[in-house]
Motif scaffolding. Sequence first.
Motif, PDB file in Angstrom:
ATOM      1  N   THR A 136      21.243 -27.229 -44.468  1.00 38.91           N
ATOM      2  CA  THR A 136      21.951 -28.223 -43.836  1.00 38.91           C
ATOM      3  C   THR A 136      23.230 -28.641 -44.366  1.00 38.91           C
ATOM      4  O   THR A 136      23.971 -28.967 -43.225  1.00 38.91           O
ATOM      5  CB  THR A 136      20.961 -29.029 -43.902  1.00 38.91           C
ATOM      6  OG1 THR A 136      20.567 -30.011 -44.634  1.00 38.91           O
ATOM      7  CG2 THR A 136      19.023 -28.779 -43.318  1.00 38.91           C
ATOM      8  N   VAL A 138      23.282 -31.095 -46.751  1.00 45.28           N
ATOM      9  CA  VAL A 138      22.685 -33.107 -46.534  1.00 45.28           C
ATOM     10  C   VAL A 138      23.478 -33.607 -47.672  1.00 45.28           C
ATOM     11  O   VAL A 138      23.520 -32.339 -48.993  1.00 45.28           O
ATOM     12  CB  VAL A 138      21.765 -32.828 -45.801  1.00 45.28           C
ATOM     13  CG1 VAL A 138      21.523 -32.513 -44.248  1.00 45.28           C
ATOM     14  CG2 VAL A 138      20.660 -32.454 -47.124  1.00 45.28           C
ATOM     15  N   GLU A 142      20.362 -38.332 -48.949  1.00 49.06           N
ATOM     16  CA  GLU A 142      19.765 -38.044 -46.999  1.00 49.06           C
ATOM     17  C   GLU A 142      18.398 -36.972 -47.134  1.00 49.06           C
ATOM     18  O   GLU A 142      17.700 -37.063 -46.724  1.00 49.06           O
ATOM     19  CB  GLU A 142      20.752 -37.715 -46.677  1.00 49.06           C
ATOM     20  CG  GLU A 142      21.706 -38.456 -46.000  1.00 49.06           C
ATOM     21  CD  GLU A 142      22.675 -37.258 -45.593  1.00 49.06           C
ATOM     22  OE1 GLU A 142      23.901 -37.367 -44.713  1.00 49.06           O
ATOM     23  OE2 GLU A 142      23.040 -36.265 -45.337  1.00 49.06           O
ATOM     24  N   LEU A 143      18.869 -35.738 -48.310  1.00 45.83           N
ATOM     25  CA  LEU A 143      17.360 -35.677 -48.566  1.00 45.83           C
ATOM     26  C   LEU A 143      16.583 -36.406 -49.118  1.00 45.83           C
ATOM     27  O   LEU A 143      15.222 -35.553 -48.543  1.00 45.83           O
ATOM     28  CB  LEU A 143      17.606 -34.407 -49.513  1.00 45.83           C
ATOM     29  CG  LEU A 143      16.324 -33.216 -49.653  1.00 45.83           C
ATOM     30  CD1 LEU A 143      16.982 -31.919 -49.876  1.00 45.83           C
ATOM     31  CD2 LEU A 143      16.364 -33.499 -50.670  1.00 45.83           C
ATOM     32  N   LEU A 146      14.169 -38.399 -46.601  1.00 49.60           N
ATOM     33  CA  LEU A 146      13.886 -37.994 -45.745  1.00 49.60           C
ATOM     34  C   LEU A 146      11.759 -37.935 -45.060  1.00 49.60           C
ATOM     35  O   LEU A 146      11.380 -37.842 -46.633  1.00 49.60           O
ATOM     36  CB  LEU A 146      13.801 -36.268 -45.257  1.00 49.60           C
ATOM     37  CG  LEU A 146      15.419 -35.531 -45.257  1.00 49.60           C
ATOM     38  CD1 LEU A 146      15.154 -33.931 -45.237  1.00 49.60           C
ATOM     39  CD2 LEU A 146      15.718 -35.868 -43.247  1.00 49.60           C
ATOM     40  N   ASP A 150      10.732 -36.727 -39.946  1.00 49.70           N
ATOM     41  CA  ASP A 150      12.166 -36.015 -39.970  1.00 49.70           C
ATOM     42  C   ASP A 150      12.384 -34.122 -39.304  1.00 49.70           C
ATOM     43  O   ASP A 150      13.496 -34.191 -39.123  1.00 49.70           O
ATOM     44  CB  ASP A 150      13.035 -36.573 -40.553  1.00 49.70           C
ATOM     45  CG  ASP A 150      13.366 -38.291 -41.094  1.00 49.70           C
ATOM     46  OD1 ASP A 150      12.852 -38.766 -39.587  1.00 49.70           O
ATOM     47  OD2 ASP A 150      13.335 -38.611 -41.494  1.00 49.70           O
ATOM     48  N   VAL A 160      18.353 -36.507 -39.779  1.00 49.22           N
ATOM     49  CA  VAL A 160      19.173 -37.243 -41.112  1.00 49.22           C
ATOM     50  C   VAL A 160      19.683 -38.771 -40.428  1.00 49.22           C
ATOM     51  O   VAL A 160      20.639 -39.145 -39.471  1.00 49.22           O
ATOM     52  CB  VAL A 160      19.650 -36.101 -41.803  1.00 49.22           C
ATOM     53  CG1 VAL A 160      20.627 -36.769 -43.295  1.00 49.22           C
ATOM     54  CG2 VAL A 160      19.672 -34.893 -41.885  1.00 49.22           C
ATOM     55  N   GLU A 167      22.645 -41.530 -37.505  1.00 45.25           N
ATOM     56  CA  GLU A 167      21.525 -39.994 -37.148  1.00 45.25           C
ATOM     57  C   GLU A 167      22.281 -39.437 -36.523  1.00 45.25           C
ATOM     58  O   GLU A 167      23.345 -39.481 -35.783  1.00 45.25           O
ATOM     59  CB  GLU A 167      20.738 -41.512 -36.511  1.00 45.25           C
ATOM     60  CG  GLU A 167      18.986 -39.989 -36.441  1.00 45.25           C
ATOM     61  CD  GLU A 167      18.248 -41.051 -35.867  1.00 45.25           C
ATOM     62  OE1 GLU A 167      17.999 -40.061 -34.928  1.00 45.25           O
ATOM     63  OE2 GLU A 167      17.339 -41.781 -35.811  1.00 45.25           O
TER      64      GLU A 167
END
Length: 288
Positions: A136, A138, A142-143, A146, A150, A160, A167
């Motif tokens: 992704t 990310v 952000e990870l 989660l 999500d 995310v 978002e």
Amino acid sequence: MAEFERYLRFERDLSPHTVRAYLSDIRGLLDHLRGRIEALDIATLRAWLAGQHAEGKARATLARRTACARTFTAYCHRRGWLAADPGLLLGSAKAVRPLPAVLDQEQAQAVLERPPNAAEPKDLRDQAILELLYATGVRVSELCALDVDDVDRDRHVVRVLGKGRKERSVPFGLPALRALDAWCVNGRPLWVGPRSGAALFLGVRGGRIDQGTVRRLVHSRIAQVDGVPDMGPHGLRHTAATHLLEGGADLRSVQELLGHESLNTTQIYTHVSIDRLRAAYRQAHPRA
């Protein structure tokens, strides 16, 4: 300082990390002023930054502190604490943004290869994190944020919440889905506790995983592969973006996936491999 902090958090809606950095910078500025905010003028600001330059501070650090100083002086002027806003006269050299190391596709495959007989909860979690970071692109923050809900397994999409509370939905592939399923079915239930809540990824004590743990596991896994440049989660983000471009994705799509507000950020953040440049040259140039 307390009022400025409230302004950053609730009016500017900056991330906790940015708020901490700004407050630290302003404390340094106020120490330079010896607490006399009325002495804050353009000459004082330039002297403060010049002193840090002489100490060898990086261009990126100086650029951030310049931006922070502008924000602070504008706030003080609006509150009536300064008669004029000296930050309007403060110039700043653009920070140098060197490209981080990036894995080629074979190196990425080697890093993501699951160790044999890795069925422990930690191994399952680490594999799912690595697969999702690469799939992704990310950010590590952000990870870590989660939640279980999500992840849309049917659509292969993860929701995310990025910078500025914006978002976005980011797709992922089958390898990441298999790794997530293995963690959620065979790993996460063994670590769930009172502190877990809805967090997708947990630490060994059952709480939501922190960014430091993710960075350590990425560095550790990469160190196990010979000839691979050391990098953290940001390097995997950059690798994912680069491989998307090499595979033919357009820059606008990569911008959406990465959650960049400006396309200029994506252009700086990604680069095209020399092999793709050579191929494009051979195809397009009449005397190639």
